[in-house]
Write a protein that holds these residues in place. Sequence first.
Motif, PDB file in Angstrom:
ATOM      1  N   GLY A 129      -1.245  18.466  35.618  1.00 35.74           N
ATOM      2  CA  GLY A 129      -1.742  18.498  34.246  1.00 35.74           C
ATOM      3  C   GLY A 129      -3.231  18.753  34.198  1.00 35.74           C
ATOM      4  N   GLN A 130      -3.764  18.784  32.989  1.00 37.31           N
ATOM      5  CA  GLN A 130      -5.180  19.067  32.780  1.00 37.31           C
ATOM      6  C   GLN A 130      -5.672  18.422  31.494  1.00 37.31           C
ATOM      7  OE1 GLN A 130      -5.133  23.467  32.867  1.00 37.31           O
ATOM      8  NE2 GLN A 130      -6.550  23.344  34.582  1.00 37.31           N
ATOM      9  N   THR A 131      -6.990  18.328  31.385  1.00 35.17           N
ATOM     10  CA  THR A 131      -7.653  17.953  30.139  1.00 35.17           C
ATOM     11  C   THR A 131      -8.365  19.197  29.607  1.00 35.17           C
ATOM     12  OG1 THR A 131      -7.982  15.639  30.764  1.00 35.17           O
ATOM     13  CG2 THR A 131      -9.428  16.522  29.056  1.00 35.17           C
ATOM     14  N   GLU A 132      -8.139  19.512  28.341  1.00 37.63           N
ATOM     15  CA  GLU A 132      -8.706  20.734  27.765  1.00 37.63           C
ATOM     16  C   GLU A 132      -9.344  20.458  26.414  1.00 37.63           C
ATOM     17  OE1 GLU A 132      -5.903  24.307  29.341  1.00 37.63           O
ATOM     18  OE2 GLU A 132      -5.036  23.062  27.777  1.00 37.63           O
ATOM     19  N   THR A 133     -10.360  21.249  26.092  1.00 36.51           N
ATOM     20  CA  THR A 133     -10.935  21.228  24.746  1.00 36.51           C
ATOM     21  C   THR A 133     -10.083  22.115  23.858  1.00 36.51           C
ATOM     22  OG1 THR A 133     -13.184  20.884  25.596  1.00 36.51           O
ATOM     23  CG2 THR A 133     -12.974  21.729  23.351  1.00 36.51           C
ATOM     24  N   THR A 134      -9.567  21.551  22.783  1.00 32.50           N
ATOM     25  CA  THR A 134      -8.620  22.289  21.943  1.00 32.50           C
ATOM     26  C   THR A 134      -9.233  22.832  20.664  1.00 32.50           C
ATOM     27  OG1 THR A 134      -7.918  20.200  20.922  1.00 32.50           O
ATOM     28  CG2 THR A 134      -6.661  20.990  22.829  1.00 32.50           C
ATOM     29  N   ASP A 135     -10.338  22.223  20.222  1.00 33.62           N
ATOM     30  CA  ASP A 135     -10.934  22.691  18.970  1.00 33.62           C
ATOM     31  C   ASP A 135     -12.366  22.183  18.890  1.00 33.62           C
ATOM     32  OD1 ASP A 135     -11.073  23.973  16.527  1.00 33.62           O
ATOM     33  OD2 ASP A 135     -10.345  22.241  15.392  1.00 33.62           O
ATOM     34  N   SER A 136     -13.199  22.907  18.184  1.00 33.06           N
ATOM     35  CA  SER A 136     -14.578  22.466  17.936  1.00 33.06           C
ATOM     36  C   SER A 136     -15.033  23.013  16.591  1.00 33.06           C
ATOM     37  CB  SER A 136     -15.517  22.958  19.047  1.00 33.06           C
ATOM     38  OG  SER A 136     -15.534  24.374  19.109  1.00 33.06           O
ATOM     39  N   SER A 137     -15.960  22.305  15.977  1.00 31.36           N
ATOM     40  CA  SER A 137     -16.466  22.750  14.678  1.00 31.36           C
ATOM     41  C   SER A 137     -17.865  22.203  14.460  1.00 31.36           C
ATOM     42  CB  SER A 137     -15.537  22.295  13.546  1.00 31.36           C
ATOM     43  OG  SER A 137     -15.479  20.879  13.495  1.00 31.36           O
ATOM     44  N   GLY A 138     -18.550  22.741  13.461  1.00 38.42           N
ATOM     45  CA  GLY A 138     -19.897  22.294  13.136  1.00 38.42           C
ATOM     46  C   GLY A 138     -20.943  23.031  13.956  1.00 38.42           C
ATOM     47  N   SER A 139     -22.195  22.719  13.687  1.00 37.45           N
ATOM     48  CA  SER A 139     -23.294  23.353  14.411  1.00 37.45           C
ATOM     49  C   SER A 139     -24.533  22.473  14.341  1.00 37.45           C
ATOM     50  CB  SER A 139     -23.611  24.738  13.834  1.00 37.45           C
ATOM     51  OG  SER A 139     -24.054  24.618  12.490  1.00 37.45           O
ATOM     52  N   ILE A 140     -25.393  22.659  15.325  1.00 37.85           N
ATOM     53  CA  ILE A 140     -26.650  21.922  15.389  1.00 37.85           C
ATOM     54  C   ILE A 140     -27.771  22.924  15.639  1.00 37.85           C
ATOM     55  CG2 ILE A 140     -27.988  20.226  16.707  1.00 37.85           C
ATOM     56  CD1 ILE A 140     -25.384  18.791  17.321  1.00 37.85           C
ATOM     57  N   GLY A 141     -28.829  22.829  14.853  1.00 38.79           N
ATOM     58  CA  GLY A 141     -29.976  23.707  15.029  1.00 38.79           C
ATOM     59  C   GLY A 141     -31.219  22.906  15.371  1.00 38.79           C
ATOM     60  N   CYS A 142     -32.023  23.440  16.267  1.00 35.96           N
ATOM     61  CA  CYS A 142     -33.264  22.780  16.671  1.00 35.96           C
ATOM     62  C   CYS A 142     -34.440  23.715  16.418  1.00 35.96           C
ATOM     63  CB  CYS A 142     -33.208  22.398  18.156  1.00 35.96           C
ATOM     64  SG  CYS A 142     -31.879  21.234  18.577  1.00 35.96           S
ATOM     65  N   SER A 143     -35.573  23.133  16.079  1.00 35.67           N
ATOM     66  CA  SER A 143     -36.757  23.963  15.809  1.00 35.67           C
ATOM     67  C   SER A 143     -38.013  23.243  16.257  1.00 35.67           C
ATOM     68  CB  SER A 143     -36.850  24.290  14.309  1.00 35.67           C
ATOM     69  OG  SER A 143     -36.992  23.095  13.564  1.00 35.67           O
ATOM     70  N   ILE A 144     -39.040  24.034  16.521  1.00 33.77           N
ATOM     71  CA  ILE A 144     -40.340  23.504  16.908  1.00 33.77           C
ATOM     72  C   ILE A 144     -41.376  24.053  15.934  1.00 33.77           C
ATOM     73  CG2 ILE A 144     -42.093  23.410  18.714  1.00 33.77           C
ATOM     74  CD1 ILE A 144     -39.903  23.869  20.768  1.00 33.77           C
ATOM     75  N   SER A 145     -42.170  23.164  15.393  1.00 36.38           N
ATOM     76  CA  SER A 145     -43.203  23.601  14.452  1.00 36.38           C
ATOM     77  C   SER A 145     -44.499  22.845  14.753  1.00 36.38           C
ATOM     78  CB  SER A 145     -42.757  23.329  13.008  1.00 36.38           C
ATOM     79  OG  SER A 145     -42.629  21.931  12.795  1.00 36.38           O
ATOM     80  N   VAL A 146     -45.517  23.137  13.975  1.00 35.96           N
ATOM     81  CA  VAL A 146     -46.810  22.462  14.160  1.00 35.96           C
ATOM     82  C   VAL A 146     -46.648  20.963  13.963  1.00 35.96           C
ATOM     83  CG1 VAL A 146     -49.172  22.263  13.299  1.00 35.96           C
ATOM     84  CG2 VAL A 146     -48.064  24.513  13.441  1.00 35.96           C
ATOM     85  N   GLY A 147     -45.763  20.584  13.053  1.00 36.18           N
ATOM     86  CA  GLY A 147     -45.584  19.163  12.755  1.00 36.18           C
ATOM     87  C   GLY A 147     -44.715  18.426  13.753  1.00 36.18           C
ATOM     88  N   GLY A 148     -44.088  19.144  14.666  1.00 37.51           N
ATOM     89  CA  GLY A 148     -43.232  18.482  15.646  1.00 37.51           C
ATOM     90  C   GLY A 148     -41.957  19.275  15.885  1.00 37.51           C
ATOM     91  N   ALA A 149     -41.022  18.659  16.550  1.00 32.17           N
ATOM     92  CA  ALA A 149     -39.755  19.305  16.883  1.00 32.17           C
ATOM     93  C   ALA A 149     -38.613  18.396  16.468  1.00 32.17           C
ATOM     94  CB  ALA A 149     -39.692  19.601  18.376  1.00 32.17           C
ATOM     95  N   GLY A 150     -37.475  18.999  16.194  1.00 28.45           N
ATOM     96  CA  GLY A 150     -36.314  18.189  15.817  1.00 28.45           C
ATOM     97  C   GLY A 150     -35.054  19.014  15.734  1.00 28.45           C
ATOM     98  N   CYS A 151     -33.936  18.337  15.719  1.00 28.61           N
ATOM     99  CA  CYS A 151     -32.623  18.973  15.610  1.00 28.61           C
ATOM    100  C   CYS A 151     -31.885  18.369  14.429  1.00 28.61           C
ATOM    101  CB  CYS A 151     -31.809  18.757  16.890  1.00 28.61           C
ATOM    102  SG  CYS A 151     -32.532  19.467  18.379  1.00 28.61           S
ATOM    103  N   PHE A 152     -31.114  19.207  13.751  1.00 29.00           N
ATOM    104  CA  PHE A 152     -30.356  18.759  12.588  1.00 29.00           C
ATOM    105  C   PHE A 152     -28.992  19.434  12.599  1.00 29.00           C
ATOM    106  CE2 PHE A 152     -34.818  18.371  11.524  1.00 29.00           C
ATOM    107  CZ  PHE A 152     -34.894  17.113  10.964  1.00 29.00           C
ATOM    108  N   GLY A 153     -27.994  18.670  12.198  1.00 25.77           N
ATOM    109  CA  GLY A 153     -26.656  19.230  12.106  1.00 25.77           C
ATOM    110  C   GLY A 153     -25.600  18.215  12.542  1.00 25.77           C
ATOM    111  N   PHE A 154     -24.398  18.699  12.655  1.00 26.99           N
ATOM    112  CA  PHE A 154     -23.288  17.825  13.039  1.00 26.99           C
ATOM    113  C   PHE A 154     -22.204  18.685  13.690  1.00 26.99           C
ATOM    114  CE2 PHE A 154     -19.317  15.510  12.239  1.00 26.99           C
ATOM    115  CZ  PHE A 154     -19.658  14.243  12.705  1.00 26.99           C
TER     116      PHE A 154
END
Length: 222
Positions: A129-154
């Motif tokens: 047998g095996q373990t498999e990824t069957t589905d995925s959804s959503g997205s996460i975006g990351c950015s870097i700016s003068v004020g700092g860096a961060g990621c947002f999403g789900f």
Amino acid sequence: MKTRVMNCLVVFASILFAGCTSLTIDEHRTSEDRINIESDQTVVVLGRRHSSEYETEPSLISCVGNVLKRGSDGLNVMSESEFVDALYPWFEPRTAPLHVNDLGRFLDDSTIHGTMEALNVSYIIWIDGQTETTDSSGSIGCSISVGGAGCFGFGTWDKESDYEAVVWDYRNRKTEGQLSADASGTSYMPAIIIPIPIIARVQNSACKGMGAQLKSFFATQE
């Protein structure tokens, strides 16, 4: 006999998130009596090995073996890697049997038989047998700016484990029982400044459930 287990990991942030796994085990035994096994008799846990495209994960096989060894009633388990090395090249992917039904014919070879006797192997637990990824959804975006860096999403992803295990009596060339383990779960990755992975440990749940149930097949003797 069928059993079902639910495990959840709960983490509180600004929102309540949970990564859960569900596990169903269905077993069949040829006898209601447990298998009497001496402390010096060896049990080997093997996964199906068929090229790099399909093999039961070595991590799962090792995990099940560790569960079988634990405690005062632990079994004498030889690791898969040690067994494969001792019987090289017979259990390499290009030559290994593909089904548990092939083991009897395969192990009748005089060279293999001699090694098995030297190792005092009495039972082989064959896992496919095996373990498999069957589905995925959503997205996460990351950015870097003068004020700092961060990621947002789900993001989320689903995994499923589907394994079958057979307890095979090497000396008497017969099956003592078998079980199937089906586990599934959803992992989450919320990201508010930093990503927070909440992982459903699907394969680990399947391992622990199978290991405990397989161990119940045996009664250890001093």
